[in-house]
Design a protein around this motif. Structure first.
Motif, mmCIF file in Angstrom:
data_model
loop_
_atom_site.group_PDB
_atom_site.id
_atom_site.type_symbol
_atom_site.label_atom_id
_atom_site.label_comp_id
_atom_site.label_asym_id
_atom_site.label_seq_id
_atom_site.Cartn_x
_atom_site.Cartn_y
_atom_site.Cartn_z
ATOM 1 N N LEU A 136 0.851 -1.185 0.000
ATOM 2 C CA LEU A 136 0.000 0.000 0.000
ATOM 3 C C LEU A 136 0.885 1.232 0.000
ATOM 4 C CD1 LEU A 136 -2.733 1.501 0.337
ATOM 5 C CD2 LEU A 136 -2.435 1.237 2.819
ATOM 6 N N LEU A 137 0.658 2.112 -0.956
ATOM 7 C CA LEU A 137 1.355 3.384 -1.029
ATOM 8 C C LEU A 137 0.375 4.493 -0.671
ATOM 9 C CD1 LEU A 137 2.892 2.426 -4.415
ATOM 10 C CD2 LEU A 137 4.334 3.005 -2.477
ATOM 11 N N ILE A 138 0.789 5.381 0.222
ATOM 12 C CA ILE A 138 -0.071 6.498 0.625
ATOM 13 C C ILE A 138 0.662 7.807 0.361
ATOM 14 C CG2 ILE A 138 -1.404 7.559 2.480
ATOM 15 C CD1 ILE A 138 -1.478 4.898 3.907
ATOM 16 N N LYS A 139 -0.029 8.714 -0.336
ATOM 17 C CA LYS A 139 0.531 10.045 -0.577
ATOM 18 C C LYS A 139 -0.442 11.089 -0.051
ATOM 19 C CE LYS A 139 -1.289 10.454 -5.328
ATOM 20 N NZ LYS A 139 -0.940 10.694 -6.745
ATOM 21 N N GLY A 140 0.093 12.204 0.434
ATOM 22 C CA GLY A 140 -0.736 13.259 0.973
ATOM 23 C C GLY A 140 -1.313 14.145 -0.119
ATOM 24 N N GLU A 141 -2.510 14.608 0.112
ATOM 25 C CA GLU A 141 -3.172 15.492 -0.853
ATOM 26 C C GLU A 141 -2.332 16.734 -1.143
ATOM 27 O OE1 GLU A 141 -7.401 17.999 -1.327
ATOM 28 O OE2 GLU A 141 -6.846 17.074 0.600
ATOM 29 N N HIS A 142 -1.665 17.251 -0.132
ATOM 30 C CA HIS A 142 -0.903 18.490 -0.270
ATOM 31 C C HIS A 142 0.607 18.266 -0.197
ATOM 32 C CE1 HIS A 142 -4.753 20.445 0.063
ATOM 33 N NE2 HIS A 142 -4.950 19.950 1.275
ATOM 34 N N SER A 143 1.054 17.048 -0.370
ATOM 35 C CA SER A 143 2.481 16.753 -0.274
ATOM 36 C C SER A 143 3.251 17.362 -1.441
ATOM 37 C CB SER A 143 2.716 15.241 -0.245
ATOM 38 O OG SER A 143 2.264 14.695 0.973
ATOM 39 N N PRO A 144 4.552 17.592 -1.252
ATOM 40 C CA PRO A 144 5.384 18.126 -2.334
ATOM 41 C C PRO A 144 5.323 17.258 -3.577
ATOM 42 C CG PRO A 144 6.537 18.236 -0.253
ATOM 43 C CD PRO A 144 5.293 17.446 0.002
ATOM 44 N N LYS A 145 5.456 17.908 -4.710
ATOM 45 C CA LYS A 145 5.277 17.237 -5.999
ATOM 46 C C LYS A 145 6.198 16.036 -6.167
ATOM 47 C CE LYS A 145 5.117 18.217 -10.974
ATOM 48 N NZ LYS A 145 5.285 19.273 -12.008
ATOM 49 N N GLU A 203 -1.377 -0.973 -4.187
ATOM 50 C CA GLU A 203 -2.494 -0.037 -4.206
ATOM 51 C C GLU A 203 -1.950 1.348 -3.863
ATOM 52 O OE1 GLU A 203 -5.692 -1.227 -1.619
ATOM 53 O OE2 GLU A 203 -5.259 -3.365 -1.930
ATOM 54 N N LEU A 204 -2.591 2.371 -4.403
ATOM 55 C CA LEU A 204 -2.185 3.751 -4.122
ATOM 56 C C LEU A 204 -3.382 4.516 -3.588
ATOM 57 C CD1 LEU A 204 -0.130 6.102 -4.310
ATOM 58 C CD2 LEU A 204 -0.920 6.462 -6.653
ATOM 59 N N LYS A 205 -3.214 5.125 -2.415
ATOM 60 C CA LYS A 205 -4.268 5.922 -1.804
ATOM 61 C C LYS A 205 -3.772 7.349 -1.579
ATOM 62 C CE LYS A 205 -7.262 2.506 -1.002
ATOM 63 N NZ LYS A 205 -8.637 2.460 -1.565
ATOM 64 N N GLU A 206 -4.667 8.304 -1.732
ATOM 65 C CA GLU A 206 -4.358 9.703 -1.416
ATOM 66 C C GLU A 206 -5.062 10.060 -0.116
ATOM 67 O OE1 GLU A 206 -4.050 13.159 -4.322
ATOM 68 O OE2 GLU A 206 -6.018 13.521 -3.402
ATOM 69 N N LEU A 207 -4.289 10.571 0.846
ATOM 70 C CA LEU A 207 -4.851 10.958 2.136
ATOM 71 C C LEU A 207 -5.226 12.437 2.088
ATOM 72 C CD1 LEU A 207 -5.445 10.019 5.046
ATOM 73 C CD2 LEU A 207 -3.172 10.871 5.669
ATOM 74 N N PRO A 208 -6.510 12.752 2.237
ATOM 75 C CA PRO A 208 -6.921 14.158 2.195
ATOM 76 C C PRO A 208 -6.468 14.933 3.425
ATOM 77 C CG PRO A 208 -8.790 12.756 2.757
ATOM 78 C CD PRO A 208 -7.649 11.836 2.420
ATOM 79 N N ASN A 209 -6.401 16.251 3.275
ATOM 80 C CA ASN A 209 -6.075 17.156 4.386
ATOM 81 C C ASN A 209 -4.740 16.804 5.038
ATOM 82 O OD1 ASN A 209 -8.651 18.424 4.082
ATOM 83 N ND2 ASN A 209 -9.554 16.726 5.227
#
Length: 313
Positions: free
Chosen positions: A257-266, A283-289
């Motif tokens: 599982l890969l998680i990236k932040g909604e506002h993380s650096p490019k 799987e790739l998920k985007e964590l909001p806020n």
């Protein structure tokens, strides 16, 4: 290209604990000081590694990034230990471990990955659910590639595998920009033995607010400042990171599982995207806020995503 990879990795490693942008998130960060749990120690070739070990069930092992320690997982410990055995360790040279160093010390991701494998074997945990953040994500990834039998599932929170971006047009110029605005002046501060100024420069540069360090909670500033030993090694320009390309993941069959932040650096978002393309069973998920401080900027959302993934694997 090697230097640009170093600069990109350095800046993101130094900000593994991005602060929050509103009152609710600040309160989440403040829980770092909420509980004092009994620390255990494990000896590796004469060096003592500190860790928390609570709960029962399948083991979930948390590996922190640079400029932090086991305390960064405070918002996960209770939630996960309800159903799982939780191990949150402080990597070599992180608080409260011995931080005595010399020119011969090895701070590399590969060395930390070896430590991690030895810890899992010494604790006789069997295959674990391995959760790694930032530098700890790179450490967890390398450990898994080297010894997949130790890992049941792999959760990676924006590991700075910058080699994945070498030929990516969207990443052009990002590393030089961060180096000029943040890395070089902060390295200069370290060279002048002004650790607080160096940390403040890194935090302020990435957050776009030169006063951000001063406005952060005292306990958070204290944790950053208690973990600058490893950062000095990174800032020295030593080659600490493994160069991994897409073909290196062809044999990785473990559910990831890969998680990236909604506002993380490019760069971190792009790296997560590229890893998802290359790791077959991922799987790739985007964590909001949330930005790079995923687990404490949005702990409820983070815990929900990870617990659901672990339950299904």
């Amino acid at each position: 290209m090697k230097n640009s990879i170093f600069f990109t990795s350095l800046i993101f490693l130094l900000v593994t604990n991005f602060s929050c942008k509103n009152k609710q998130n600040t309160e989440a960060v403040n829980t770092l000081k909420k509980s004092e749990r009994e620390l255990k120690t494990l000896e590796l070739d004469g060096y003592k590694i500190s860790y928390i070990d609570i709960g029962k069930g399948e083991p979930v092992v948390f590996v922190h990034g640079a400029i932090s320690d086991y305390r960064v997982w405070e918002n996960q410990m209770d939630a996960f230990s309800e159903k799982y055995r939780v191990i949150a360790l402080s990597r070599r040279y992180a608080y409260p471990n011995d931080q005595t160093t010399s020119d011969s010390n090895d701070y590399s991701v590969k060395a930390h990955a070896k430590d991690l494998q030895n810890i899992l074997q010494k604790l006789n945990l069997g295959p674990v659910h391995l959760v790694g953040h930032s530098y700890g994500g790179s450490t967890s990834l390398v450990a898994t590639l080297e010894n997949p039998d130790l890992v049941k599932s792999l959760i990676l929170l924006e590991p700075p595998v910058s080699s994945m971006l070498e030929n990516l047009p969207e990443a052009a110029g990002l590393d030089e920009e961060f180096a000029n605005k943040v890395v070089i002046p902060a390295a200069k501060a370290f060279g002048e033995n002004n650790e607080e100024a160096a940390v403040a420069l890194f935090i302020g540069g990435v957050m776009g607010d030169s006063l951000y360090f001063d406005k952060s909670p005292q306990n958070e500033r204290a944790m950053w400042l208690a973990n600058t030993t490893e950062i000095k090694a990174i800032a020295s320009g030593a080659d600490l990171f493994e160069s991994l390309m897409c073909q290196d993941f062809e044999g990785l069959k473990i559910s990831t599982l890969l998680i990236k932040g909604e506002h993380s650096p490019k760069s971190l978002r792009l790296t997560s995207d590229e890893l998802h393309k290359c790791i077959q069973n991922s799987e790739l998920k985007e964590l909001p806020n949330a930005s790079h401080g995923l687990q404490h900027q949005n702990p409820e959302g983070f815990n929900k995503i990870v617990l659901e993934f672990i339950k299904s694997h």
